[in-house]
Design a protein around this motif. Sequence first.
Motif, PDB file in Angstrom:
ATOM      1  N   GLY A   7       0.829  -1.199   0.000  1.00  0.00           N
ATOM      2  CA  GLY A   7       0.000   0.000   0.000  1.00  0.00           C
ATOM      3  C   GLY A   7       0.862   1.247   0.000  1.00  0.00           C
ATOM      4  N   ALA A   8       0.195   2.375   0.079  1.00  0.00           N
ATOM      5  CA  ALA A   8      -1.240   2.582   0.148  1.00  0.00           C
ATOM      6  C   ALA A   8      -1.810   2.817  -1.248  1.00  0.00           C
ATOM      7  CB  ALA A   8      -1.555   3.778   1.049  1.00  0.00           C
ATOM      8  N   PRO A   9      -3.135   2.646  -1.419  1.00  0.00           N
ATOM      9  CA  PRO A   9      -3.743   2.877  -2.721  1.00  0.00           C
ATOM     10  C   PRO A   9      -3.545   4.314  -3.188  1.00  0.00           C
ATOM     11  CG  PRO A   9      -5.281   1.795  -1.213  1.00  0.00           C
ATOM     12  CD  PRO A   9      -4.109   2.234  -0.395  1.00  0.00           C
ATOM     13  N   LYS A  10      -3.397   4.488  -4.498  1.00  0.00           N
ATOM     14  CA  LYS A  10      -3.269   5.799  -5.139  1.00  0.00           C
ATOM     15  C   LYS A  10      -2.028   6.545  -4.687  1.00  0.00           C
ATOM     16  CE  LYS A  10      -5.748   6.195  -7.710  1.00  0.00           C
ATOM     17  NZ  LYS A  10      -5.740   5.468  -9.019  1.00  0.00           N
ATOM     18  N   CYS A  11      -0.943   5.799  -4.458  1.00  0.00           N
ATOM     19  CA  CYS A  11       0.327   6.396  -4.009  1.00  0.00           C
ATOM     20  C   CYS A  11       1.486   6.059  -4.928  1.00  0.00           C
ATOM     21  CB  CYS A  11       0.644   5.945  -2.583  1.00  0.00           C
ATOM     22  SG  CYS A  11      -0.446   6.609  -1.316  1.00  0.00           S
ATOM     23  N   GLY A  12       1.207   5.606  -6.146  1.00  0.00           N
ATOM     24  CA  GLY A  12       2.272   5.287  -7.074  1.00  0.00           C
ATOM     25  C   GLY A  12       2.749   3.859  -7.034  1.00  0.00           C
ATOM     26  N   THR A  13       2.017   2.979  -6.360  1.00  0.00           N
ATOM     27  CA  THR A  13       2.471   1.589  -6.237  1.00  0.00           C
ATOM     28  C   THR A  13       2.470   0.855  -7.571  1.00  0.00           C
ATOM     29  OG1 THR A  13       0.230   0.912  -5.640  1.00  0.00           O
ATOM     30  CG2 THR A  13       1.758   1.386  -3.832  1.00  0.00           C
TER      31      THR A  13
ATOM     32  N   ILE B 153       8.199  -5.965   3.458  1.00  0.00           N
ATOM     33  CA  ILE B 153       7.031  -5.193   3.060  1.00  0.00           C
ATOM     34  C   ILE B 153       7.461  -3.800   2.616  1.00  0.00           C
ATOM     35  CG2 ILE B 153       4.728  -4.413   3.682  1.00  0.00           C
ATOM     36  CD1 ILE B 153       4.917  -7.360   4.018  1.00  0.00           C
ATOM     37  N   LEU B 154       6.996  -3.407   1.440  1.00  0.00           N
ATOM     38  CA  LEU B 154       7.204  -2.058   0.922  1.00  0.00           C
ATOM     39  C   LEU B 154       5.901  -1.274   1.018  1.00  0.00           C
ATOM     40  CD1 LEU B 154       9.163  -2.908  -2.349  1.00  0.00           C
ATOM     41  CD2 LEU B 154      10.020  -1.422  -0.532  1.00  0.00           C
TER      42      LEU B 154
ATOM     43  N   HIS C  97       9.913  -1.158   4.714  1.00  0.00           N
ATOM     44  CA  HIS C  97      10.556  -0.028   4.032  1.00  0.00           C
ATOM     45  C   HIS C  97       9.473   0.884   3.476  1.00  0.00           C
ATOM     46  CE1 HIS C  97      13.802   2.074   1.916  1.00  0.00           C
ATOM     47  NE2 HIS C  97      13.002   2.134   0.864  1.00  0.00           N
ATOM     48  N   VAL C  98       9.581   2.176   3.772  1.00  0.00           N
ATOM     49  CA  VAL C  98       8.558   3.144   3.379  1.00  0.00           C
ATOM     50  C   VAL C  98       9.132   4.119   2.357  1.00  0.00           C
ATOM     51  CG1 VAL C  98       7.006   4.980   4.161  1.00  0.00           C
ATOM     52  CG2 VAL C  98       7.394   2.949   5.604  1.00  0.00           C
TER      53      VAL C  98
ATOM     54  N   GLY D 107      17.208   2.796  -2.915  1.00  0.00           N
ATOM     55  CA  GLY D 107      16.864   2.410  -1.553  1.00  0.00           C
ATOM     56  C   GLY D 107      15.977   1.181  -1.515  1.00  0.00           C
ATOM     57  N   VAL D 108      15.064   1.084  -2.474  1.00  0.00           N
ATOM     58  CA  VAL D 108      14.163  -0.076  -2.552  1.00  0.00           C
ATOM     59  C   VAL D 108      14.940  -1.337  -2.895  1.00  0.00           C
ATOM     60  CG1 VAL D 108      12.274  -1.117  -3.873  1.00  0.00           C
ATOM     61  CG2 VAL D 108      12.090   1.256  -3.089  1.00  0.00           C
TER      62      VAL D 108
END
Length: 311
Positions: A10-16, A111-112, A172-173, A189-190
Amino acid sequence: MTLPDFIIGGAPKCGTTSLHQVLDQHTDVWMAKNELYFYDADDPVAHADFLGEDGNDLAWRTPQDPALQEWYQSRFKDAPDGCLIGEDTTTYLMSDVAPFRISAANPNVKILFMLRDPVQRAFSQYWHLLRSGRTCVSFEKALSSEPSIISGSTYAPRLRQFQHALGKDQIHVVVFEEFRTNQQAVLDGVTTFLGAPNLPLAQVDTWHNRTMYPARAETLLLLNRIGRILVRYRYARHFGRDHGILSRVAHKAYRHWFRLVEKHVLTQPRPPSEMRDKTRTYLNRHLSDRNAGLSVLLGKDLSVHWPGFSQ
């Protein structure tokens, strides 16, 4: 069992979707197609569409169901040996049950998360719901009638749950606004977090899921009042089971209806209207309070990227 090495949660609508597509172009990474919704399939806030009726009884899917577990593992069967396997389900961050279910089933998974200005994210989700036929009311009314709009912008308590369930080192955020302005550094970073070689962005397509909007919101609101009977069948075939001829026909009808709307109504690159000032003032305050301590949690001043955010 084949399970993912990492999850974009997540989160939805955040460029995932863009992150998913970029990672899918990495030679050492394999991504499952589409969002899977496995660990939160019975969550009524994230997936009201997945709760149905069987006669007078409630019908739902649960990750404890062996048939659903088999379906989930089959999503990864085409992954090449040696690749990092990923899945992308943006509603996991919205779910109070997902972090502990993920930890119990796959305790070493990474988790990303991608987070965006919570006010802008909420507005973007409203347009997503409107575009997909799932609401037929104004943004102001949808704030109370569509719980996922506010829930999807409530980051801090859900991040704490994931950290508690899996440990901080496995989380990782990414801040969406940083991803847009400094993509290579954020992607590095990812990949470092995942344990994969860095990926030069010059070699990949970096932006996906470009959203189109109606020229007039009123047109889509009216169409949704007519077509909303079909929307409940949007995910009727998601888990691959046979729901009977009515569901199959209704699912096809929804897909046909959505394609017509997409072709003839969703023709503009920008929303036809901006958020009202009073609504923005309310959301800035309310979503700042819902995300109290988030800047400290992430170790960065988020107000630099999110105007109006005060935590």
